[in-house]
Design a protein around this motif. Structure first.
Motif, mmCIF file in Angstrom:
data_model
loop_
_atom_site.group_PDB
_atom_site.id
_atom_site.type_symbol
_atom_site.label_atom_id
_atom_site.label_comp_id
_atom_site.label_asym_id
_atom_site.label_seq_id
_atom_site.Cartn_x
_atom_site.Cartn_y
_atom_site.Cartn_z
ATOM 1 N N GLU A 34 -6.944 19.358 -5.412
ATOM 2 C CA GLU A 34 -6.852 18.238 -3.875
ATOM 3 C C GLU A 34 -6.319 17.021 -4.579
ATOM 4 N N ILE A 35 -5.656 16.562 -4.113
ATOM 5 C CA ILE A 35 -4.778 14.865 -4.514
ATOM 6 C C ILE A 35 -5.222 13.653 -3.381
ATOM 7 N N VAL A 36 -5.288 12.620 -4.271
ATOM 8 C CA VAL A 36 -6.161 11.753 -3.685
ATOM 9 C C VAL A 36 -4.688 10.418 -3.892
ATOM 10 N N ALA A 37 -4.401 9.905 -3.491
ATOM 11 C CA ALA A 37 -3.392 8.631 -3.103
ATOM 12 C C ALA A 37 -3.668 7.685 -3.096
ATOM 13 N N ASN A 38 -3.988 6.650 -3.847
ATOM 14 C CA ASN A 38 -4.526 5.476 -3.189
ATOM 15 C C ASN A 38 -5.573 5.603 -1.993
ATOM 16 N N GLY A 39 -6.445 6.405 -3.002
ATOM 17 C CA GLY A 39 -7.810 6.186 -2.001
ATOM 18 C C GLY A 39 -7.905 7.478 -0.917
ATOM 19 N N ALA A 40 -6.799 8.108 -0.724
ATOM 20 C CA ALA A 40 -6.449 8.618 0.354
ATOM 21 C C ALA A 40 -6.690 10.256 -0.002
ATOM 22 N N THR A 41 -6.721 11.240 0.852
ATOM 23 C CA THR A 41 -6.485 12.625 0.652
ATOM 24 C C THR A 41 -5.128 13.373 0.899
ATOM 25 N N ARG A 62 0.718 -1.514 -0.314
ATOM 26 C CA ARG A 62 -0.082 0.219 -0.194
ATOM 27 C C ARG A 62 0.768 1.412 0.144
ATOM 28 N N ASN A 63 2.182 1.578 0.108
ATOM 29 C CA ASN A 63 3.156 2.592 0.325
ATOM 30 C C ASN A 63 3.640 2.567 -1.256
ATOM 31 N N VAL A 64 3.125 1.676 -2.450
ATOM 32 C CA VAL A 64 3.340 2.307 -3.781
ATOM 33 C C VAL A 64 2.309 2.577 -4.060
ATOM 34 N N LEU A 65 2.468 3.905 -4.813
ATOM 35 C CA LEU A 65 1.680 4.648 -5.416
ATOM 36 C C LEU A 65 0.895 4.202 -6.930
ATOM 37 N N ASN A 66 -0.657 3.109 -6.152
ATOM 38 C CA ASN A 66 -1.449 2.622 -7.576
ATOM 39 C C ASN A 66 -2.012 3.460 -7.440
ATOM 40 N N SER A 67 -3.000 4.126 -6.949
ATOM 41 C CA SER A 67 -3.846 5.142 -7.712
ATOM 42 C C SER A 67 -3.757 6.421 -7.498
ATOM 43 N N LEU A 68 -4.059 7.096 -8.671
ATOM 44 C CA LEU A 68 -3.866 9.087 -8.110
ATOM 45 C C LEU A 68 -4.892 9.438 -9.157
ATOM 46 N N LEU A 116 6.959 4.469 -7.928
ATOM 47 C CA LEU A 116 6.625 5.902 -6.800
ATOM 48 C C LEU A 116 5.554 5.271 -5.608
ATOM 49 N N ARG A 117 6.026 5.762 -4.339
ATOM 50 C CA ARG A 117 5.822 5.704 -3.233
ATOM 51 C C ARG A 117 5.203 6.782 -2.617
ATOM 52 N N VAL A 118 3.801 6.811 -1.902
ATOM 53 C CA VAL A 118 3.098 7.430 -1.628
ATOM 54 C C VAL A 118 3.943 8.033 -0.361
ATOM 55 N N SER A 119 4.671 7.591 0.322
ATOM 56 C CA SER A 119 5.712 8.534 1.057
ATOM 57 C C SER A 119 6.799 9.772 0.431
ATOM 58 N N SER A 120 7.109 9.139 -0.654
ATOM 59 C CA SER A 120 8.100 10.158 -1.686
ATOM 60 C C SER A 120 7.384 11.479 -1.671
ATOM 61 N N LEU A 121 5.904 11.458 -2.067
ATOM 62 C CA LEU A 121 5.547 12.600 -1.955
ATOM 63 C C LEU A 121 5.240 13.687 -1.299
ATOM 64 N N ALA A 122 6.293 14.473 -1.321
ATOM 65 C CA ALA A 122 6.471 15.940 -0.817
ATOM 66 C C ALA A 122 6.252 16.935 -0.922
ATOM 67 N N SER A 123 5.473 17.143 -2.076
ATOM 68 C CA SER A 123 5.688 18.915 -2.440
ATOM 69 C C SER A 123 4.592 17.974 -3.941
ATOM 70 N N VAL A 124 4.211 20.276 -4.320
ATOM 71 C CA VAL A 124 3.255 19.669 -5.266
ATOM 72 C C VAL A 124 3.598 20.288 -6.304
ATOM 73 N N ARG A 125 3.229 20.920 -7.561
ATOM 74 C CA ARG A 125 3.560 21.394 -8.935
ATOM 75 C C ARG A 125 2.688 21.422 -9.282
ATOM 76 N N LEU A 126 2.334 22.857 -10.320
ATOM 77 C CA LEU A 126 0.700 23.108 -11.545
ATOM 78 C C LEU A 126 2.062 23.921 -11.981
ATOM 79 N N HIS A 127 1.887 23.515 -13.116
ATOM 80 C CA HIS A 127 2.357 24.817 -14.138
ATOM 81 C C HIS A 127 1.665 24.652 -15.360
ATOM 82 N N LYS A 128 1.418 26.687 -15.840
ATOM 83 C CA LYS A 128 0.442 26.202 -17.422
ATOM 84 C C LYS A 128 1.554 27.115 -18.007
#
Length: 678
Positions: free
Chosen positions: A649-656, A563-569, A622-634
């Motif tokens: 809003e970011i939902v990883a493996n079913g959890a926000t 479950r630590n592997v990023l399986n759904s995003l 990718l691991r959920v634990s490695s998701l330390a920051s988010v960036r959006l670029h236009k």
């Protein structure tokens, strides 16, 4: 020949010895070449480019490097053992042998073709070893298992009763009875083929085996130690058995050379097909003559095989003139060559019950009815077929005799299903286990141990369900392409098996099963009906997605174990509800150094006041634990100018894991990037 083209070379060793042979073979593998065969300690046969030959010979280890025949002048300078190997090599380069190889009149024909004889059925329960086990069981319990007529046969003379042998329908019925009797499909499969080998006197016996004997059979023939994988070095004893009598059965010299080269060609073809380039046959040649009268087409092999074993000599060892001598010879070859396994191939013109069969580490090839009607030119693929049996491959042909009847029986060390069985394959692929074909299907490759992961995909049987797009399996940290190079995969209604060669793979490395399709081609999407995955002999995933993979939703995920592997995003992006807030420009999301283009096919995303949801491929590693920051670029402003971002809003493996609906920032001009810590 171009410098990059690989061809077969025979490399004679300057200083013949076991250490020299191993050193040369190791050097060849280091160059990227394939060592197909080792001939005693005097020669190595390999697939090499010219540059690889030069690199392997940088220390002058080769006495000669042959890509064609050696002249008679040079032959005279060789030792007897070297000359015997080169004589065979030269015979392979004669016009006569080339004509034999090019005559493919029967190529592609099923082994069950009516006017030709199929090989005898193969069972992992060898007849000789089965009878030996039964006799020991009888002595231990003090009760008879075999009837008198079967016991007297003892597989040494002639069949006691050839009448009542199976036809295809009665064989299928008998196999079904065995499965019902013992409650085990694999055991029923193997016992049915054993019964066919032993003959009608044994049919009822095998239907009523004592429970204690059944357990001994399972322990002896079905445990992991009993299975072979076709990888590494394999010792092979080629034993030609001819008569010493003037009018006894013999081969001519030309015939013997052709047969020997056909056998070598079949085995070396398997070595060339190995997915890791790590299969080498180490040959020992025995040419023996026996003072035994010829039998007939009903004779069992013991009458010539046992005396022949009494004439075999290997490294100073001699052997008992009995079935036990075969096992001792095999073990001596295995130990002497440090081989993974050892097998013996008996080749004879003596009268014999059948022309080709295998069991218990041996193959028998007999000239009976011109090699079963297949002729000398088919011996290569007959040999490859029988050798594959010894390593776990199942028959796939249907028709007369003992046809396969189920795609669910499992075979080999890794318990791979017989998915190419002609009775139920979809589609039926050309394969050496089905007919005289220089091809191994994915199921056979898996059965003989050429896959550390085995994936079976079924495409739905409905209009437009198939695809020609690329497909991969993603197990969490690694991705493998699923493709059969000479087959049109994933057509409507197809069920196909894919062996994945990954020697490092362990069960715990399969953290999930994600099937990913490439961008839609001209035919659009693909409807995936079923996914099954095996590793280490266990099925670890069996799921029925019954789902279209198309447009921006081109993956299916299941069988997650980590479950630590990023399986759904899933990402939800909200555009502010103010004038000119929307945009038609491209928007890119970046997480943990990976980027995704946010675009729902066929929809107008990022309009004023809208919340757009993007279901993204989670990528690999990718691991959920490695998701330390988010960036959006236009992307640079289009005609409508900037874009006002309200929330993410970011939902990883079913959890926000991130939710901020108060960003309210314009992304425009030179300030088109927003980022935040998670």
């Amino acid at each position: 020949m171009s410098a990059s083209e690989r061809i077969e070379y025979l490399l004679l060793l300057r200083r013949p010895s076991e250490s020299s042979r191993r050193e040369v073979s190791g050097r060849i593998r280091e160059t990227g070449g394939r060592v197909l065969a080792e001939y005693g300690n005097v020669a190595v046969e390999a697939l090499l480019t010219r540059d690889q030959v030069a690199a392997a010979n940088d220390s002058g280890a080769f006495l000669a490097q042959l890509s064609g025949p050696m002249s008679q002048e040079h032959l005279a300078k060789l030792s007897d053992e070297q000359r015997r190997v080169v004589d065979l090599w030269n015979a392979r380069h004669t016009n006569r042998f080339h004509r034999l190889v090019k005559d493919r009149t029967l190529q592609g024909r099923s082994w069950a073709s009516e006017e030709l004889q199929p090989p005898l059925p193969y069972s992992v329960i060898g007849p000789e070893d089965f009878l030996d086990l039964v006799h020991r069981f009888e002595r231990e319990v003090g009760e008879a298992v075999l009837p008198t007529d079967a016991d007297n046969d003892d597989r040494q003379g002639h069949r006691t009763n050839a009448e009542g042998s199976f036809d295809a329908e009665s064989f299928r019925e008998y196999e079904s009875l065995l499965v019902k009797q013992y409650g085990d499909e694999r055991l029923g499969y193997e016992l049915a083929r054993l019964a066919a080998r032993l003959g009608p006197a044994y049919y009822d016996v095998i239907l009523r085996l004592p429970e204690g004997l059944i357990q001994l059979i399972i322990d002896r023939f079905f445990r992991e130690a009993a299975c072979w994988r076709m990888t590494g070095e394999m010792a092979v004893g080629l034993v030609f058995v001819e008569s010493s009598r003037r009018d006894g059965p013999k081969f001519t010299t030309a015939e013997r050379n052709d047969i020997c080269n056909e056998v070598l060609t079949g085995l070396n073809w398997l070595a060339a097909e190995h997915p890791g380039g790590n299969l080498t046959w180490v040959y020992d040649f025995q040419f023996v003559k026996i003072d035994v009268a010829n039998g007939n087409d009903d004779s069992l092999e013991g009458y010539w095989r046992d005396p022949a074993m009494g004439e075999v000599s290997y490294n100073g060892n001699t052997y008992a003139a009995s079935w036990s001598g075969v096992g001792d010879y095999r073990e001596d070859m295995r130990l002497s060559n440090l081989a993974a396994h050892a097998l013996v191939i008996f080749i004879t013109p003596y009268g014999n019950e059948w022309h080709a069969y295998a069991s218990s580490g041996r193959i028998t090839l007999a000239r009976r009815d011109n090699w079963g009607g297949w002729g000398r030119g088919s011996i290569d693929m007959i040999t490859a077929h029988e050798a594959s049996h010894l390593f776990g491959a199942a028959d796939e042909y249907t028709g007369s005799g003992t046809p396969c009847s189920s795609c669910s029986t499992t075979h080999g060390c890794d318990r791979v299903p017989n998915g190419n069985c002609g009775a139920c394959a979809s589609p039926r692929q050309s394969c050496a286990m089905d007919g005289n074909s220089r091809r191994l299907c994915g199921y056979t490759r898996g059965q003989i141990g050429w896959g550390h992961l085995f994936v079976e995909l079924t495409t739905a049987d409905e209009l437009w369900a198939g695809t020609d797009d690329d497909v991969w399996v993603d197990i969490g940290d690694h991705v493998f392409t699923l493709d059969t190079s000479d087959h049109d995969d994933r057509e409507r209604g197809n069920r196909e098996g894919y062996p994945v060669w990954a020697p490092w793979l362990r069960r715990q490395d399969v953290r999930r099963v994600l099937i990913r399709k490439g961008p839609d081609g001209s035919a659009g999407g693909w409807k995936l009906l079923r996914v099954r995955v095996w590793t280490g002999g266990q099925i670890i995933c069996d799921s029925r997605p019954n789902r279209w993979l198309e447009d921006d939703h081109r993956f299916w995920l299941g069988c997650v174990t980590d479950r630590n592997v990023l399986n759904s995003l899933v990402v939800r992006v909200t555009t502010a509800d103010v004038s000119w807030a929307g945009t038609d420009d491209d928007v890119t999301l970046t997480l943990a150094g990976r980027s995704w283009n946010l675009d729902n096919d066929g929809r107008n995303d990022f309009e004023r006041g809208n919340t757009d949801t993007f279901t993204l491929d989670p990528g690999t590693g990718l691991r959920v634990s490695s998701l330390a920051s988010v960036r959006l670029h236009k992307s640079p402003d289009g005609v409508a100018g900037g874009w006002r971002l309200r929330g993410v809003e970011i939902v990883a493996n079913g959890a926000t894991i991130y939710n901020n609906q108060s960003i309210n920032r314009w992304l425009e001009d030179d300030t088109r990037t927003w980022s935040a810590a998670i």
